[in-house]
Each structure stands twice: as structure tokens, then as C-alpha cells.
Motif scaffolding. Sequence first.
Motif, mmCIF file in Angstrom:
data_model
loop_
_atom_site.group_PDB
_atom_site.id
_atom_site.type_symbol
_atom_site.label_atom_id
_atom_site.label_comp_id
_atom_site.label_asym_id
_atom_site.label_seq_id
_atom_site.Cartn_x
_atom_site.Cartn_y
_atom_site.Cartn_z
ATOM 1 N N SER A 153 -4.618 10.739 1.856
ATOM 2 C CA SER A 153 -5.205 9.625 2.387
ATOM 3 C C SER A 153 -4.334 8.489 1.722
ATOM 4 C CB SER A 153 -6.341 9.509 2.694
ATOM 5 O OG SER A 153 -7.007 10.524 3.231
ATOM 6 N N THR B 24 -5.604 5.340 11.725
ATOM 7 C CA THR B 24 -6.521 4.409 12.428
ATOM 8 C C THR B 24 -6.060 3.075 11.950
ATOM 9 O OG1 THR B 24 -8.616 5.914 12.150
ATOM 10 C CG2 THR B 24 -8.800 3.738 12.523
ATOM 11 N N SER C 50 -1.446 -1.955 4.380
ATOM 12 C CA SER C 50 -2.104 -3.316 4.749
ATOM 13 C C SER C 50 -0.836 -4.216 5.060
ATOM 14 C CB SER C 50 -2.948 -4.093 3.569
ATOM 15 O OG SER C 50 -3.806 -3.430 3.041
ATOM 16 N N GLN D 261 -4.937 3.059 8.220
ATOM 17 C CA GLN D 261 -5.428 4.202 7.345
ATOM 18 C C GLN D 261 -4.962 5.404 7.897
ATOM 19 O OE1 GLN D 261 -7.957 4.103 5.058
ATOM 20 N NE2 GLN D 261 -7.606 6.233 4.622
ATOM 21 N N GLY E 263 0.783 -1.326 0.084
ATOM 22 C CA GLY E 263 -0.136 -0.024 0.025
ATOM 23 C C GLY E 263 0.787 1.320 -0.063
ATOM 24 N N TYR F 168 -4.509 -2.890 9.198
ATOM 25 C CA TYR F 168 -4.439 -2.012 8.257
ATOM 26 C C TYR F 168 -4.182 -0.566 9.043
ATOM 27 C CZ TYR F 168 -7.447 -4.984 5.726
ATOM 28 O OH TYR F 168 -7.956 -6.198 4.954
ATOM 29 N N ARG G 256 -3.981 4.038 2.771
ATOM 30 C CA ARG G 256 -4.192 2.647 3.469
ATOM 31 C C ARG G 256 -3.057 1.741 3.232
ATOM 32 N NH1 ARG G 256 -9.138 -1.549 4.299
ATOM 33 N NH2 ARG G 256 -8.174 -2.431 2.463
ATOM 34 N N ASN H 179 -4.452 9.682 7.508
ATOM 35 C CA ASN H 179 -5.485 10.537 6.690
ATOM 36 C C ASN H 179 -4.623 11.914 7.029
ATOM 37 O OD1 ASN H 179 -7.675 8.903 5.976
ATOM 38 N ND2 ASN H 179 -8.552 9.380 7.623
#
Lengths: 108, 120
Positions: B17, B69, B21, B82, B8, B80, B19, B84
Amino acid sequence: EIVLTQSPGSLSLSPGERATLSCRASQSVSGSHLAWYQQKPGQAPRLLIYGDSARATGIPDRFSGSGSGTDFTLTITGLEPEDFAVYYCQYYVNSPITFGQGTQLETK
Amino acid sequence: EVQLLESGGALVQPGGSLRLSCAASGFTFTNFAMNWIRQTPGKGLQWVSTFTDSGGSTIYAGPVKGRFTISRDVSKNTVYLQMNSLRDEDTAVYYCARGSYSGWFLFDHWGQGTLVTVSS
């Protein structure tokens, strides 16, 4: 936050020699709360020593850890060619987790 | 054999943003905490976030709290991250690491890392 300061920044030694790497904490920590990692170029860090000087799985006994309070030491007795790398100490019990800035162990 | 495979990482603009993995294999995923750690030449190794094992709590480092997150999908054995509101200073190699039996934050297995570059 516990700040870890490693010294020296770099160390030049020959195979067969003994390496002594230092990690000083900004406040007293238990030896059970400190770990050491080895990192070679292009690779992820690898856990070496944790807790009260326990070696991680597969780590040879030439690697040992010691210390208490604010001063901790990683000792490598009889350096092998594969030991030349960067070494980091880490405080690992409570958030925020912190790492030292590393000691580069170089071949003389 | 424990394996962790990150993916990712990419080039993203500030404010964007992404994400990440981390696919895990070779162990019982729900029995271990999972972590993200990042590394930059200037700031060295920085712990980013933890997803704990038992209660499934999440913990964040100050610089990423409110922006990043961490989550996990037990059906896919994947954790994961995330990310942002990305900033230049988030540029780093991001590693996924397993917490050991001796502590959530003792990293006994690491992935190979994925590079995130935040730049316009």
C-alpha cells in the motif's frame, strides 16, 4: 469507453511550418467534449485546446482545434522552437475519461 | 498562482500500500474537482480518479476501482490517493490535476508528478 487514436505517431517538421495532428474517436463525440494537451520532456501535460476550439489561458493563437463526429485536428500554424513536444487528445465529459496515445512533434 | 505539489511516491512491493498526497494552493480548493492521472511509457496517460467539487463524490477508473481511494482534507487543501493491493501495472508517474470550470475532467493545472514503482 471511447478509444482515441492519434496519427501520425511522430511528425518531423521545421520551425515556421504548419503542423496538422489528427485524433480519431471510436464513436461520435461532440467537439465540445475533446481537448488537446502538450507535454515536454520532464514536464506535466499542459492544457491547450478544449470545448469548441477554445484556447486555454496563455495559449497563443497559432494553436487551433477543429473537427466533428469522430475526426478532430490540432493545427499549429508557424511552428516555434518551443512547440516541439508530444501532443495528446482527450475525451473529457463522461467517465471513463480517455486519452489518445500521443503524437511526437520533432524538429526536422 | 495555482500550485499543486504531489508527494508520497516510492518503491513498494506487489500487494503493498501507498498513500499519495497533493497539496493545493492559489485557488479556492472546495470550488474545484481534483483528479489523479498516471502516466507510463507503455500505456501513456490514464485517468485514475476524481473527487468532485460540489457534492464531494468520488469516481474511479475500472483498473483501480476497489483498490484505490481518493479523499480530500479541506483544512489542509490536500487531496489524497490511498493505493492498496498494488500491482506491477500500477507502476507510473502519478499526477494530481485540477478540474477546470468547464468540467471535472478537463485538467487545467497539473502538479509535477510523483513516481510509484511496484516491484519485488
